[in-house]
Design a protein around this motif. Structure first.
Motif, PDB file in Angstrom:
ATOM      1  N   LYS A 181     -57.462   1.355 -29.798  1.00 58.85           N
ATOM      2  CA  LYS A 181     -58.031   0.010 -29.920  1.00 58.85           C
ATOM      3  C   LYS A 181     -59.407   0.053 -30.574  1.00 58.85           C
ATOM      4  CE  LYS A 181     -55.705  -2.000 -25.922  1.00 58.85           C
ATOM      5  NZ  LYS A 181     -55.910  -2.535 -24.560  1.00 58.85           N
ATOM      6  N   ASP A 182     -60.215   1.039 -30.178  1.00 56.54           N
ATOM      7  CA  ASP A 182     -61.551   1.175 -30.772  1.00 56.54           C
ATOM      8  C   ASP A 182     -61.477   1.464 -32.266  1.00 56.54           C
ATOM      9  OD1 ASP A 182     -62.690   0.732 -28.296  1.00 56.54           O
ATOM     10  OD2 ASP A 182     -63.123   2.856 -27.915  1.00 56.54           O
ATOM     11  N   ASP A 183     -60.431   2.181 -32.672  1.00 51.47           N
ATOM     12  CA  ASP A 183     -60.282   2.603 -34.065  1.00 51.47           C
ATOM     13  C   ASP A 183     -59.533   1.572 -34.914  1.00 51.47           C
ATOM     14  OD1 ASP A 183     -60.793   4.825 -35.924  1.00 51.47           O
ATOM     15  OD2 ASP A 183     -58.601   5.000 -36.006  1.00 51.47           O
ATOM     16  N   ALA A 184     -58.946   0.573 -34.274  1.00 57.76           N
ATOM     17  CA  ALA A 184     -58.123  -0.404 -34.989  1.00 57.76           C
ATOM     18  C   ALA A 184     -58.958  -1.240 -35.946  1.00 57.76           C
ATOM     19  CB  ALA A 184     -57.411  -1.314 -33.991  1.00 57.76           C
ATOM     20  N   ILE A 185     -58.348  -1.566 -37.055  1.00 57.90           N
ATOM     21  CA  ILE A 185     -59.012  -2.413 -38.039  1.00 57.90           C
ATOM     22  C   ILE A 185     -58.957  -3.867 -37.604  1.00 57.90           C
ATOM     23  CG2 ILE A 185     -58.886  -3.258 -40.417  1.00 57.90           C
ATOM     24  CD1 ILE A 185     -57.937  -0.416 -41.183  1.00 57.90           C
ATOM     25  N   GLY A 186     -57.831  -4.294 -37.079  1.00 58.70           N
ATOM     26  CA  GLY A 186     -57.680  -5.666 -36.592  1.00 58.70           C
ATOM     27  C   GLY A 186     -57.891  -5.742 -35.094  1.00 58.70           C
TER      28      GLY A 186
ATOM     29  N   ARG B 271     -61.985  -7.170 -26.293  1.00 59.44           N
ATOM     30  CA  ARG B 271     -60.784  -6.349 -26.337  1.00 59.44           C
ATOM     31  C   ARG B 271     -59.960  -6.588 -25.079  1.00 59.44           C
ATOM     32  NH1 ARG B 271     -61.442   0.000 -26.483  1.00 59.44           N
ATOM     33  NH2 ARG B 271     -61.979  -0.346 -24.341  1.00 59.44           N
TER      34      ARG B 271
ATOM     35  N   PRO C 160     -54.165  -2.135 -32.479  1.00 62.92           N
ATOM     36  CA  PRO C 160     -53.811  -0.976 -33.314  1.00 62.92           C
ATOM     37  C   PRO C 160     -52.505  -1.229 -34.074  1.00 62.92           C
ATOM     38  CG  PRO C 160     -54.291  -0.293 -31.062  1.00 62.92           C
ATOM     39  CD  PRO C 160     -54.227  -1.784 -31.064  1.00 62.92           C
ATOM     40  N   ALA C 161     -52.402  -0.639 -35.241  1.00 53.94           N
ATOM     41  CA  ALA C 161     -51.163  -0.735 -36.013  1.00 53.94           C
ATOM     42  C   ALA C 161     -50.062   0.029 -35.282  1.00 53.94           C
ATOM     43  CB  ALA C 161     -51.379  -0.146 -37.405  1.00 53.94           C
TER      44      ALA C 161
ATOM     45  N   SER D 295     -49.923   3.772 -35.563  1.00 51.41           N
ATOM     46  CA  SER D 295     -50.985   4.565 -34.944  1.00 51.41           C
ATOM     47  C   SER D 295     -50.531   5.126 -33.596  1.00 51.41           C
ATOM     48  CB  SER D 295     -52.277   3.757 -34.806  1.00 51.41           C
ATOM     49  OG  SER D 295     -52.099   2.672 -33.939  1.00 51.41           O
TER      50      SER D 295
ATOM     51  N   ASN E 252     -63.366  12.556 -35.484  1.00 51.36           N
ATOM     52  CA  ASN E 252     -62.432  11.555 -35.980  1.00 51.36           C
ATOM     53  C   ASN E 252     -61.375  11.327 -34.904  1.00 51.36           C
ATOM     54  OD1 ASN E 252     -60.593  13.685 -36.154  1.00 51.36           O
ATOM     55  ND2 ASN E 252     -60.839  13.912 -38.351  1.00 51.36           N
TER      56      ASN E 252
END
Length: 135
Positions: free
Chosen positions: A50-55, A3, A58-59, A62, A105
């Motif tokens: 960043k931790d929660d981003a899918i790619g 990251r 982050p989108a 977000s 969450n």
């Protein structure tokens, strides 16, 4: 892939990283000046995103979503609704209620960040009966 770290800049010579600039823009879009948010809070929020981003990153939406929640928690319901609109304030309130019901969450983590940093509006703590489980 590792990251990418965020950067606050240094002595005005090295610029802020793009993720922090993006969060600053999102905060402005909900009428919360970025200078009102401690840098530690912003760094923590960006890292959570960043931790929660899918790619890899982050989108873009977000950042806006996180900014809405931060602004609501920091300026309170009335200030947020006055600066934005009542419908958005109600949506954020619903997000906070769901976050508190679900527990761990992204929204719950964001609320906890502003609580731990002690920048949360007391009226928000009272309205949602928020407590820190770490106390």
């Amino acid at each position: 892939m590792a990251r990418r770290n965020s950067s606050l800049g240094l002595f005005g010579r090295f610029g802020r990283s793009g993720d922090l600039r993006q969060l600053d823009r999102a905060l402005r879009s909900v009428d919360l000046h970025p200078s009102m948010v401690p840098e530690a809070v912003k760094l923590t929020v960006v890292n959570l995103l960043k931790d929660d981003a899918i790619g890899a990153e982050p989108a873009p939406q977000s950042y806006r979503s996180a900014a809405e929640l931060l602004a609501y928690c920091m300026i309170g319901a009335e200030g947020f609704a006055g600066a934005n609109d009542t419908a958005l304030a109600l949506q954020v309130e619903e997000r906070i209620e769901r976050a508190m019901a679900q527990g761990d969450n992204m929204d719950a983590q964001l609320v906890m960040v502003v609580m731990v940093a002690k920048v949360i509006q007391p009226s928000v703590v009272e309205h949602f009966a928020l407590t820190r489980e770490t106390d």
